[in-house]
Scaffold this active site. Structure first.
Site, PDB file in Angstrom:
ATOM      1  CG  HIS A 119      -0.464   0.073   2.511  1.00 14.86           C
ATOM      2  ND1 HIS A 119      -0.109  -1.051   3.227  1.00 14.86           N
ATOM      3  CD2 HIS A 119      -0.210   1.122   3.320  1.00 14.86           C
ATOM      4  CE1 HIS A 119       0.334  -0.700   4.417  1.00 14.86           C
ATOM      5  NE2 HIS A 119       0.294   0.634   4.499  1.00 14.86           N
ATOM      6  CG  ASP A 135     -18.518   0.359  -1.240  1.00 11.74           C
ATOM      7  OD1 ASP A 135     -17.793   1.019  -0.485  1.00 11.74           O
ATOM      8  OD2 ASP A 135     -18.488  -0.885  -1.287  1.00 11.74           O
ATOM      9  CB  CYS A 152     -32.068  -1.270  -6.394  1.00 10.92           C
ATOM     10  SG  CYS A 152     -32.210   0.528  -6.301  1.00 10.92           S
TER      11      CYS A 152
END
Length: 187
Positions: free
Chosen positions: A78, A94, A163
């Site tokens: 990282h 998200d 959705c």
């Protein structure tokens, strides 16, 4: 040479990842002489794309972070990715990963890269979530916090979400994300 790091979290908008990578590669050689792209993905994001669609693109996930380090002196993935990249594009971001980054949590490779990111370099984030999640007061506060660090919001779009609901929360379209990358003036 421009090094672009793309982070993908667990949103269905990750289905756009192959198009984003392909579109960035098409900037070569006219806009950027040479482009290197690396993708960092969460475990949940892997559900939404096929690795074979990312031809010529290195992909890292949590297992790579842990397998790369065995002892003192070994590379810390990282940290190395943050040093390598000229720009970090989190697309999609998200609600869960947004909350983690805003609160300093770093429990996976993507959030570790974000936590160790050099804030003098551009970080673009592209939220993608259900309208109910996007319009929640927590989300607006978390987005504002990231912006206060100098991170650039690529605004969501209003559309019919996966959705079936219609509203804000859809990830920006790939051409919009490309425009934001170009505005970073990386060359």
């Amino acid at each position: 040479m421009v090094n672009i790091l793309i982070g993908c979290s667990g949103s269905v908008a990750t289905i756009k990842l192959p198009v984003l990578v392909k579109s960035l590669r098409e900037l070569q050689p006219n806009t950027f002489k040479d482009i290197q792209i690396i993708v960092v993905t969460t475990e949940r994001a892997k559900h939404f794309f096929n690795v074979e669609e990312l031809v010529g693109t290195k992909l890292y996930d949590d297992s790579d972070e842990w397998n790369a380090w065995q002892q003192r002196g070994d590379p810390v993935l990282h940290i190395d990715l943050g040093k390598w990249a000229d720009v970090f594009v989190i697309a999609p971001l998200d609600a869960n990963t947004l909350a983690k980054i805003a609160n300093g949590m770093c429990d996976n490779l993507l959030t570790c890269v974000a936590r160790a990111w050099d804030v003098s370099k551009p970080l673009l984030f592209c939220p993608a979530m259900n309208t109910r999640m996007y319009t929640h007061p927590l989300t607006m506060g978390q987005i504002s916090l990231l912006e206060s660090w100098g991170y650039k919001l690529v605004p969501v779009v209003n559309k019919t979400l996966m959705c079936g609901e219609v509203g804000d929360g859809g990830m920006a379209e790939v051409p919009t994300i490309i425009e934001f990358v170009l505005n970073c003036k990386l060359v």
